[in-house]
Design a protein around this motif. Structure first.
Motif, short mmCIF file in Angstrom:
data_model
loop_
_atom_site.label_atom_id
_atom_site.label_comp_id
_atom_site.label_asym_id
_atom_site.label_seq_id
_atom_site.Cartn_x
_atom_site.Cartn_y
_atom_site.Cartn_z
N LYS A 35 59.34 66.50 -0.36
CA LYS A 35 58.65 67.97 -0.51
C LYS A 35 58.07 68.17 0.93
O LYS A 35 58.15 69.50 1.28
CB LYS A 35 57.38 67.39 -1.43
N ALA A 36 57.61 67.41 1.84
CA ALA A 36 56.93 67.68 2.89
C ALA A 36 58.13 68.17 4.17
O ALA A 36 57.59 68.92 4.90
CB ALA A 36 56.03 66.56 3.60
N SER A 37 59.21 67.84 3.69
CA SER A 37 60.20 68.33 4.61
C SER A 37 60.43 69.88 4.70
O SER A 37 60.92 70.47 5.57
CB SER A 37 61.52 67.67 4.57
N THR B 25 60.77 59.25 7.32
CA THR B 25 59.69 60.48 7.65
C THR B 25 60.44 61.72 7.68
O THR B 25 61.63 62.01 7.57
CB THR B 25 59.59 60.20 9.22
N VAL B 26 59.65 62.79 7.65
CA VAL B 26 60.15 64.01 7.51
C VAL B 26 60.91 64.30 8.88
O VAL B 26 61.93 65.12 8.72
CB VAL B 26 58.91 65.14 7.55
N LYS B 27 60.74 63.93 10.00
CA LYS B 27 61.35 64.04 11.02
C LYS B 27 62.70 63.82 11.11
O LYS B 27 63.68 64.38 11.63
CB LYS B 27 60.73 63.29 12.40
N SER B 28 62.82 62.43 10.43
CA SER B 28 64.34 61.99 10.35
C SER B 28 65.02 62.63 9.39
O SER B 28 66.27 62.97 9.69
CB SER B 28 64.40 60.32 9.71
N LEU B 29 64.73 63.24 8.23
CA LEU B 29 65.36 64.19 7.46
C LEU B 29 65.71 65.53 8.26
O LEU B 29 66.79 65.82 7.92
CB LEU B 29 64.40 64.51 6.32
N ILE B 30 64.75 65.97 8.82
CA ILE B 30 65.16 67.22 9.62
C ILE B 30 66.36 67.00 10.66
O ILE B 30 67.25 67.65 10.87
CB ILE B 30 63.95 67.82 10.30
N ARG B 31 66.23 65.90 11.26
CA ARG B 31 67.23 65.33 12.64
C ARG B 31 68.58 65.39 11.75
O ARG B 31 69.50 65.91 12.20
CB ARG B 31 66.72 64.30 13.08
N GLY B 32 68.54 64.59 10.46
CA GLY B 32 69.88 64.27 9.73
C GLY B 32 70.60 65.67 9.47
O GLY B 32 71.45 65.90 9.74
N LEU B 33 69.70 66.67 8.91
CA LEU B 33 70.31 68.00 8.40
C LEU B 33 70.77 68.90 9.67
O LEU B 33 71.81 69.18 9.53
CB LEU B 33 69.25 68.83 7.71
N ASP B 34 70.07 68.61 10.77
CA ASP B 34 70.34 69.50 12.05
C ASP B 34 71.84 68.91 12.37
O ASP B 34 72.58 69.56 12.94
CB ASP B 34 69.55 69.28 12.96
N ILE C 80 69.41 57.20 14.60
CA ILE C 80 69.09 55.78 15.02
C ILE C 80 67.33 55.65 14.91
O ILE C 80 66.81 56.60 15.52
CB ILE C 80 69.57 55.69 16.42
N LEU C 81 67.15 54.78 13.98
CA LEU C 81 65.71 54.61 13.81
C LEU C 81 65.13 53.37 14.84
O LEU C 81 65.83 52.36 14.66
CB LEU C 81 65.50 54.45 12.46
N PRO C 82 63.84 53.38 14.92
CA PRO C 82 63.34 52.13 15.69
C PRO C 82 63.30 51.00 14.38
O PRO C 82 63.03 51.46 13.29
CB PRO C 82 61.90 52.56 16.12
N ARG C 83 63.45 49.95 14.73
CA ARG C 83 63.26 48.77 13.84
C ARG C 83 62.04 48.61 12.98
O ARG C 83 61.79 48.33 11.70
CB ARG C 83 63.61 47.32 14.41
N THR C 84 60.97 49.13 13.88
CA THR C 84 59.37 49.23 13.13
C THR C 84 59.47 50.21 11.78
O THR C 84 58.32 50.15 11.27
CB THR C 84 58.63 49.58 14.13
N HIS C 85 60.50 50.95 11.87
CA HIS C 85 60.32 52.14 10.65
C HIS C 85 61.72 51.71 9.64
O HIS C 85 61.69 52.76 9.10
CB HIS C 85 60.56 53.25 11.47
N VAL C 86 62.10 50.46 9.40
CA VAL C 86 63.24 50.17 8.94
C VAL C 86 62.90 48.96 8.09
O VAL C 86 62.36 47.90 8.88
CB VAL C 86 64.45 50.13 9.54
N GLN C 87 62.86 48.68 6.89
CA GLN C 87 62.74 47.69 6.07
C GLN C 87 63.49 47.60 4.75
O GLN C 87 63.23 48.50 3.93
CB GLN C 87 61.45 47.24 5.82
N ASP C 88 64.67 47.12 4.74
CA ASP C 88 65.42 46.82 3.37
C ASP C 88 64.48 46.33 2.31
O ASP C 88 63.74 45.13 2.63
CB ASP C 88 66.77 46.20 3.71
N ILE C 89 64.55 46.47 1.14
CA ILE C 89 63.38 45.89 0.41
C ILE C 89 64.30 45.28 -1.04
O ILE C 89 64.75 45.98 -1.88
CB ILE C 89 62.26 46.86 -0.40
N ASP C 90 64.58 43.88 -0.99
CA ASP C 90 65.30 43.30 -2.02
C ASP C 90 64.62 42.06 -2.61
O ASP C 90 64.75 41.79 -3.69
CB ASP C 90 66.84 42.98 -1.54
N THR C 91 63.59 41.69 -1.83
CA THR C 91 63.01 40.51 -2.49
C THR C 91 61.23 40.87 -2.23
O THR C 91 61.02 41.89 -1.51
CB THR C 91 63.21 39.27 -1.49
#
Length: 231
Positions: free
Chosen positions: A38-40, A114-123, A203-214
């Motif tokens: 929504k915020a994007s 983040t909103v920034k990532s979504l915008i960068r992706g579409l651009d 490319i995202l910083p590792r601090t902003h990435v976490q797969d959630i399976d467990t």
């Protein structure tokens, strides 16, 4: 021509029950994906594709749209993202009577998106005329130096020649960050290969990435979120 966000949220999570609507720091985890979309300001519609009535009701209460219930044939453990996205795009085109130009698959368990990532992706998708733009991040260790178990308590190098090399001399490698997949609607419908030669990556910083399976992954994601967005 419209753009849509499609959040695939199947009901049958095995390792973390009700994973897609489980509270994450006080809010259903899917709310983070919905709120960020929504915020994007990038989307004409934010759709949740689910086979679960509980998830559908939660998504509607959070301001997303659920114009259809996903067929059971597309809600098992083996159905891939492409099939779910192609179905959702075609169903939404029929429902809204509008042609979709771009669609973004946003995973419901991506609170660090983040909103920034979504915008960068579409651009990037629009500028490079590629089929897909995905989120990715660098491996925290030289994956070429992985070791594999053989028998009882023994390990061997996956790549023996890499073991003799310094980590800094090995090429940096990346993995899917599991947050979003921007794509042209036609690429999804045509089942163009997501990991073919027409895919770009943000490319995202590792601090902003976490797969959630467990549950351990879940706790790490909460810690990273609190570090990224301190109160």
């Amino acid at each position: 021509m419209i753009n849509v966000a499609i959040i695939p949220a199947r009901g049958g999570s095995q390792r973390i029950p009700q994973k897609n609507i489980k509270p994450f720091l006080g809010k259903p985890i899917i709310q983070y994906a919905i709120d960020t979309a929504k915020a994007s300001g990038l989307f004409d519609h934010i759709i949740v594709s689910t086979d679960s009535q509980a998830i559908a009701e939660c998504a509607l209460a959070l301001g997303a749209e659920v114009p259809f219930i996903r067929p059971a044939a597309l809600a098992d453990h083996f159905t891939g993202t492409h099939a779910v996205m192609a179905h959702a795009i075609l169903a939404c085109s029929d429902y809204y009577h509008q042609k979709i130009q771009y669609a973004c698959c946003i995973y419901p368990t991506s609170p660090l998106l983040t909103v920034k990532s979504l915008i960068r992706g579409l651009d990037l998708l629009q500028a490079d005329e590629c089929d897909f733009v995905v989120s990715a991040t660098e491996y925290p260790f030289a994956i070429q130096r992985a070791i594999l178990p053989v028998g009882n308590h023994f390990f061997v190098p996956h790549n023996r020649s890499a073991m003799a090399m310094r980590s800094q001399d090995l090429p940096v490698m990346y993995h899917d960050a599991g947050q979003f997949y921007w794509g042209s609607a036609q690429a999804y419908i045509d089942h163009a290969p997501l990991w073919g030669d027409r895919t770009q990556a943000i490319i995202l910083p590792r601090t902003h990435v976490q797969d959630i399976d467990t549950l351990e992954d879940w706790q790490l994601a909460e810690m990273k979120y609190q570090l990224a967005y301190p109160k």
